[in-house]
Each structure stands twice: as structure tokens, then as C-alpha cells.
Design a protein around this motif. Structure first.
Motif, mmCIF file in Angstrom:
data_model
loop_
_atom_site.group_PDB
_atom_site.id
_atom_site.type_symbol
_atom_site.label_atom_id
_atom_site.label_comp_id
_atom_site.label_asym_id
_atom_site.label_seq_id
_atom_site.Cartn_x
_atom_site.Cartn_y
_atom_site.Cartn_z
ATOM 1 N N ILE A 28 0.888 -1.393 -0.078
ATOM 2 C CA ILE A 28 0.201 -0.162 0.076
ATOM 3 C C ILE A 28 0.910 1.260 0.074
ATOM 4 O O ILE A 28 0.498 2.242 -0.771
ATOM 5 C CB ILE A 28 -0.853 0.001 1.400
ATOM 6 N N LEU A 29 1.987 1.231 0.670
ATOM 7 C CA LEU A 29 2.804 2.344 0.858
ATOM 8 C C LEU A 29 3.347 2.656 -0.365
ATOM 9 O O LEU A 29 3.524 3.634 -0.866
ATOM 10 C CB LEU A 29 4.069 2.066 2.126
ATOM 11 N N ALA A 30 4.028 1.642 -1.251
ATOM 12 C CA ALA A 30 4.774 1.693 -2.326
ATOM 13 C C ALA A 30 3.872 2.142 -3.377
ATOM 14 O O ALA A 30 4.277 3.044 -4.181
ATOM 15 C CB ALA A 30 5.323 0.238 -2.544
ATOM 16 N N ASP A 31 2.802 1.642 -3.357
ATOM 17 C CA ASP A 31 1.694 1.981 -4.333
ATOM 18 C C ASP A 31 1.190 3.419 -4.450
ATOM 19 O O ASP A 31 1.187 4.371 -5.399
ATOM 20 C CB ASP A 31 0.540 1.235 -4.580
ATOM 21 N N LEU A 44 6.365 3.931 -6.348
ATOM 22 C CA LEU A 44 7.567 3.090 -6.223
ATOM 23 C C LEU A 44 7.432 1.501 -6.070
ATOM 24 O O LEU A 44 6.266 1.134 -5.823
ATOM 25 C CB LEU A 44 8.391 3.456 -5.268
ATOM 26 N N PRO A 45 8.315 0.892 -6.776
ATOM 27 C CA PRO A 45 8.207 -0.521 -6.562
ATOM 28 C C PRO A 45 8.455 -0.825 -4.882
ATOM 29 O O PRO A 45 9.198 -0.343 -4.396
ATOM 30 C CB PRO A 45 9.447 -1.143 -7.525
ATOM 31 N N ASN A 57 19.489 1.574 3.534
ATOM 32 C CA ASN A 57 19.026 0.451 3.592
ATOM 33 C C ASN A 57 17.715 0.294 3.949
ATOM 34 O O ASN A 57 17.100 -0.826 4.404
ATOM 35 C CB ASN A 57 19.733 -0.649 4.517
ATOM 36 N N GLU A 58 16.759 1.370 3.796
ATOM 37 C CA GLU A 58 15.549 1.418 4.269
ATOM 38 C C GLU A 58 14.704 0.787 3.011
ATOM 39 O O GLU A 58 14.853 0.851 2.076
ATOM 40 C CB GLU A 58 15.059 2.691 4.251
ATOM 41 N N THR A 59 13.616 0.070 3.478
ATOM 42 C CA THR A 59 12.504 -0.475 2.554
ATOM 43 C C THR A 59 11.289 -0.094 2.902
ATOM 44 O O THR A 59 10.990 0.194 4.043
ATOM 45 C CB THR A 59 12.696 -2.033 2.558
ATOM 46 N N PHE A 60 10.304 -0.401 2.103
ATOM 47 C CA PHE A 60 8.873 -0.097 2.303
ATOM 48 C C PHE A 60 8.585 -1.103 3.543
ATOM 49 O O PHE A 60 7.501 -0.667 4.454
ATOM 50 C CB PHE A 60 8.036 -0.366 1.349
ATOM 51 N N THR A 61 8.909 -2.348 3.771
ATOM 52 C CA THR A 61 8.498 -3.200 4.760
ATOM 53 C C THR A 61 9.050 -2.360 6.219
ATOM 54 O O THR A 61 8.453 -2.693 7.345
ATOM 55 C CB THR A 61 9.320 -4.676 4.590
ATOM 56 N N LYS A 62 10.250 -1.861 6.260
ATOM 57 C CA LYS A 62 10.720 -1.252 7.296
ATOM 58 C C LYS A 62 10.025 -0.176 7.750
ATOM 59 O O LYS A 62 9.956 0.021 8.617
ATOM 60 C CB LYS A 62 12.339 -0.966 7.313
ATOM 61 N N ILE A 63 9.642 0.445 6.880
ATOM 62 C CA ILE A 63 9.058 1.943 7.186
ATOM 63 C C ILE A 63 7.540 1.652 7.551
ATOM 64 O O ILE A 63 7.373 2.005 8.628
ATOM 65 C CB ILE A 63 9.006 2.640 5.669
ATOM 66 N N SER A 64 7.009 0.535 7.019
ATOM 67 C CA SER A 64 5.765 -0.114 7.529
ATOM 68 C C SER A 64 5.683 -0.147 9.009
ATOM 69 O O SER A 64 4.708 0.107 9.705
ATOM 70 C CB SER A 64 5.171 -1.064 6.591
#
Length: 613
Positions: free
Chosen positions: A184-187, A191-192, A222-229
């Protein structure tokens, strides 16, 4: 004052100094020296009591009267406190050796730092002093020891510092394991979802159920959408809103906090195991954990096994619903070939495909140490599957194996548009009744020694059958012995000189039966290492431990396996390769003719003999 008077005064002062030193030596030192010796010993005993409370009580109890470990430290059987000089010396030697080396075949580990433990030699001496300190008999005939009392007091103080947390599901963990939030964050940010986000990127966090959104600035590479979520409680808040769970949320300068509340606004530690049931957003997935089966996943999610299997036929192919699901994602290959990449060896390619080096080499008529050129095409053994690595895509894996993304994904019951992860991720049907998992009081008590659900409940003023929220913090009862130890047994390799069996001594003394070469050669030979033996199996027949003899042809490959313990392979006095840890396997090819004595450096009584012709 003239010179003569000065000389007389100096001589007098010297006599006074010498006399004073002599008087101090004759009178004061005999008094102070014993006091100093007593003080030094008391310091050692106090340190020993503290070290015992910190390290030993888990197995031996707060007063050394036994628990997981035997009742050996503070009773009439062993009498470690006997002050007879000969018995005391023997007891100190035994305790020092046991602490330094542990006891092979038991839970008693080696404590000396040089043997892999956590105590230095001085600390071990403190514990030896403590364990051998005398027990005093009171006029009433009772046994007492100030130092055992002190060890018990240290134990009680340590118990007071330990927080017992009720473990289990949290909204953050459930959102992560079910893929809720990152996509949801990526969309939303166009961004992918896979890959790292560049430092300094401003990520828009959307509003949830009318609550304001905000901007999160990525502060490391090294941030990812998983870590941000996860850090911004985004997935957790989606779950809370979907299930009408009250909470308070705040965010300031990228730091977010979330506190669950009751309907009346009172803080609550977390969800309630077995009581709280949750619904999940449509399209949720599930990341398989160790020990999961289709049956267990279906039960906790309130689903049928068939509904899960239907959505994951490629991943679950060949598995019964009661079988453990592998947690490492592997891919079946349309073609059993691999294209060698720069820097790869036969060993790395074998590891990537879950096969033995010897099998890969044999499939390509190569030696195990052969150098393979980048771009070369290798034939993979029939049972080879590719082990997915971080960063892999369908296109990349297909290129490595001379196939197409469509064929590779289709072979595994998926499409090239599906996410590819080293973890095994299952598609899930709509989930409306997930049962929150967590600890009971009995579960929490099992993490400690000499603690029961009843004693834990009494200490914390709750009922023994209470269901406590995940994250609830409890106090240990004073009688607790600390955290429960692991179940790993001492293999005896720390002090191998104290772990030699009777057959080992026979070997050292030369009392070993003469070896006779077998009349016929064996075509298939394997060697298994158990706690203290090599067991040779030739053409399907297992021979007596440490008496194995085989005749093999040049070029025969032999698989060595460590079933129990740590070993190495020594051929005619030379160690071949790294140690074999429990569960490891290694294939050796015997290309040279001759007689080979197979030993283990760690266990002198382990041996076998191969004749190669």
C-alpha cells in the motif's frame, strides 16, 4: 648546631627508625597478615557466591541442593566442604576440572574461556573457594553457611531484576508476517515495493480512516517499505482500524509510537491470546515460520486446508497438510542445467542447488576441485532445486538456468508478476477469524527453573488460569532459579584428554586388533560419526563401531556424516578440510592407492581403515 651534634641526632633518629620497624615487624605484622589473608579469602568467597548466583543456580538451585543438575554441591554425599587436607585437595581438583571442562554427555558445559566458556581462571577459583568453604554447625545442630546465604540473597536480588513478559502476537508482527502495509505504501508513492529506497527520499504516509497522513524522510540507505511500514506502525494501524481496536498514535520527526487502549481509554499491553480474533485485509499473504504446517496455519487463521492448498499448489506440491512446510524458498527448474557465473565454484553451485559437491562433479565428469569457467553450462543432478537468494527475480534466475521467466514461474505454479522472496510466502484466502496466539502463565513459567504457573500467579496477584495480554510484565518469585538452560549436551571436545573412552586407552596402549583387508571391493561406502565412533557402512551393511574396514577402487567417493557431535576427518595423520559439525556432510574421493587410517583428532578412539586399489 655544630656538625658533631648533627651526627649524633641523625644516628639517634636512625636507631629510632630501625627500632620502630623491628617493633612493627615483631608485633603488628603477625596480627595484620592473618587479617589480610582472611579479608582476601572473604572477598574470593563473596565473588564466588555472586558468580554461582549468576551462572550456576539455573541447574544447581539457589543453595546448590539440585534442580536440573544433580544434588552434589551442598550435601553429605559429596562433602565438598570437608576440610580434611587430602579430601579438600582432591575436591578442589575435581571441581576445578569440572568447571573448566564441563562433563561430557551432560548439560554441564565448559566454563573456562579458553574452552569456549564465559569465566576466566580466577573466577573459577572464586567458585571453587565458595563450593569448598566449610559448613558451620550451630549449637542447636543445624548446618549453616554465611556464603550459601549470601548466594541465595544474590539470587533473590537477581530475580527482582528480571521481567517476565507474556509473549505472543502483536499487531506489528502480524502485519509484517501477513504482508500488510508495504505494498500500500509503495503504490501510494508510485515506487516498486521491492529493493532499497534512496537516502533522503520523502515517503508519503497516507491517512488512515480520516487520521492525517504525513511525510517520512528516509535517513539511511538500507530502508525498505517493509521497514517503514513496521517502524511507523502503518500495517499495525490498518489492522487496528479494520478490527475496531482502540489505540493512540503519535509521530514526531520520524519517530512513531502506538499504544493500544481499552474502549474506555485505559492503556492495555497488547492483544489477548485465544480470546482476540482478527480479520485481515483481502489479499493478505503469510510468511511461513519454522514448524508451520498447512493444518496449523488453517487452524489459527480459521480457514480450511483446501482453501490454502488451492492458492499455493506450486509451493505446496508434494506435501501433506500435516508436513512441516520448508521455510527456505526453492524453485523447481524446467531444465536441470546451470550457467556458471563469475566467481562461482563447483562448491557454491552445489550449495545453491541443495546437492552434494560429489554428485554435481560426477554429473559433469569433473573432479571436486575442478575450476569451472564463467559461461560454462553444467548438468545438475535430477534432485536439484534452486535456493532463492536475496535480490533474485524470475528473470535473473531464469537466465542463470537457460530458461525463460514464464517457464520458470509456470514450473512453480506462479507467474512472473508474482513476488519472489527467499522466504516461503503463501497466498491466503480472506481471513476473518484469526486466533491471536500467545503465552499462558504456564508457558511463561516454563522459561524459568523452579517456577510454576501457580507460583508466578501468586507472586503477581493474579489467578492461575488468567489470560494476560501479550506484553504484560510479571515479577519472578524469589524461589526462582533463573532462566531455563538450553538442551545442548557437552560433546567433551573442550578437554578431550578427560573424555577418552576405554577403547581409546586400548588404542593408545596398542591393544588394538590387527586389521585384515577384505577379500572383495565395495562399490558404495559411507561413514557416520556418532558421539565417539566412526561407523562404516559398506554396500548397505553397517560394521561394528570403530572396527570398520573396507576395500574400494581408486576414484571411489565416500560420504562422511556427523550424526552426533563435533568431529574432523584425519587420513593417515593429516586433517582433511574443516570440522564436521552435527548434521554436516562431506564427500571425499580416494584417487590414490594405499592403506588409509581414518581418525578424529577430537576423539582418539575413533578409527576405520580403507584399502584403495
Amino acid at each position: 648546631m655544630n656538625t658533631q651534634k648533627q651526627i649524633v641526632l641523625m644516628v639517634a633518629l636512625m636507631f629510632l627508625l630501625v627500632g620502630g620497624c623491628a617493633a612493627y615487624t615483631a608485633i603488628e605484622l603477625p596480627v595484620r597478615a592473618p587479617d589480610q589473608a582472611d579479608w582476601t579469602r572473604d572477598q574470593s568467597l563473596e565473588r564466588g557466591a555472586l558468580l554461582f548466583a549468576n551462572n550456576c543456580r539455573t541447574c544447581h538451585g539457589n543453595r546448590g541442593d539440585g534442580s536440573i543438575g544433580p544434588q552434589l554441591l551442598n550435601n553429605e554425599t559429596t562433602q565438598f566442604q570437608d576440610q580434611d587436607p587430602l579430601k579438600l585437595a582432591a575436591n578442589r581438583t575435581l571441581l576445578r576440572r569440572t568447571l573448566s571442562c564441563g562433563r561430557a554427555g551432560t548439560l554441564m558445559p565448559a566454563w573456562l574461556t579458553a574452552n569456549g566458556g564465559s569465566l576466566n581462571a580466577i573466577q573459577i577459583e572464586h567458585i571453587v573457594d565458595f563450593l569448598t568453604s566449610p559448613i558451620v554447625i550451630t549449637p542447636e545442630g543445624d548446618e549453616t553457611s554465611d556464603w550459601w546465604d549470601e548466594a541465595e540473597e544474590f539470587a533473590h536480588n537477581l530475580n527482582g531484576e528480571v521481567a517476565v513478559l507474556i509473549g505472543g502476537d502483536t499487531l506489528v508482527a502480524l502485519a509484517k508476517s501477513h504482508g500488510i502495509g508495504p505494498k500500500i505504501l509503495a503504490d501510494y508513492n508510485q515506487l516498486p515495493v521491492d529493493g532499497f529506497i534512496k537516502k533522503g527520499t520523502e515517503v508519503k504516509i497516507p491517512a488512515i480512516n480520516g487520521k492525517d497522513g504525513y511525510i517520512y524522510t528516509v535517513y539511511k540507505d538500507n530502508e525498505t517499505f517493509t521497514k517503514i511500514s513496521e517502524s511507523q506502525f502503518f500495517g499495525a494501524r490498518i489492522l487496528a482500524e479494520l478490527n475496531s481496536i482502540s489505540y493512540a498514535f503519535s509521530e514526531k520527526r520520524g519517530t512513531a509510537t502506538m499504544q493500544l487502549k481499552t474502549a474506555s481509554g485505559v492503556d492495555v499491553a497488547g492483544l489477548f491470546p485465544g480470546v482476540t480474533r482478527l480479520g485481515f485485509p483481502t489479499g493478505s499473504t503469510y510468511t511461513v515460520q519454522a514448524g508451520d504446517t498447512v493444518d496449523s496455519i488453517a487452524e489459527t487463521h480459521g480457514l480450511s486446508t483446501a482453501s490454502i492448498v488451492d492458492l499455493n499448489k506450486g509451493i505446496l506440491a508434494g506435501l501433506e497438510t500435516s508436513d512441516d512446510i520448508p521455510t527456505e524458498r526453492t524453485l523447481a527448474l524446467p531444465k536441470q542445467i546451470a550457467i556458471v557465473q563469475a566467481g562461482q565454484t563447483l562448491g557454491t553451485i552445489a550449495q545453491l542447488h541443495g546437492v552434494l559437491l560429489g554428485d554435481l562433479a560426477a554429473a559433469n565428469a569433473l573432479s571436486e576441485d575442478a575450476i569451472v569457467a564463467p559461461g560454462a553450462q553444467l548438468t545438475l543432478p535430477a534432485d536439484a532445486n534452486y535456493v532463492v537468494q536475496p535480490g533474485d527475480t524470475w528473470a535473473l534466475v531464469a537466465t542463470l538456468h537457460g530458461t525463460t521467466s514464464a517457464d520458470l514461474a509456470g514450473k512453480n505454479g506462479q507467474t512472473p508478476g508474482d513476488a519472489l522472496s527467499p522466504e516461503v510466502i503463501l497466498r491466503m484466502p480472506d481471513i476473518t477469524a484469526y486466533v491471536v496466539q500467545g503465552d499462558s502463565l504456564a508457558d511463561a513459567a516454563q522459561a524459568f527453573v523452579n517456577v510454576t504457573a501457580a507460583s508466578l500467579a501468586e507472586k503477581n496477584g493474579v489467578e492461575e488460569n488468567s489470560v494476560l495480554a501479550v506484553g504484560t510484565s510479571l515479577h519472578l518469585p524469589e524461589t526462582a532459579y533463573g532462566s531455563a538452560p538450553g538442551d545442548a549436551k557437552n560433546t567433551g571436545t573442550a578437554c578431550v584428554q578427560y573424555a577418552v573412552s576405554a577403547s581409546g586407552f586400548d588404542k593408545v596402549l596398542g591393544n588394538v586388533a590387527e586389521v585384515t583387508k577384505p577379500p572383495t571391493a565395495s562399490t558404495e561406502v559411507k561413514v557416520e560419526a556418532h558421539a565417539n565412533d566412526w561407523t562404516v557402512t559398506a554396500d548397505g551393511t553397517a560394521q561394528a563401531p570403530n572396527k570398520g574396514v573396507a576395500l574400494i577402487a581408486k576414484g571411489t567417493q565416500v560420504v562422511f556424516s556427523s550424526i552426533v557431535g563435533l568431529h574432523n576427518i584425519k587420513l593417515n595423520g593429516t586433517v582433511e578440510g574443516a570440522d564436521l559439525k552435527e548434521g554436516d556432510k562431506r564427500t571425499l574421493t580416494f584417487n590414490d592407492p594405499g592403506e588409509f587410517l581414518i581418525e578424529c583428532s577430537y576423539h582418539p578412539d575413533m578409527w576405520a581403515t580403507f584399502y584403495v586399489e
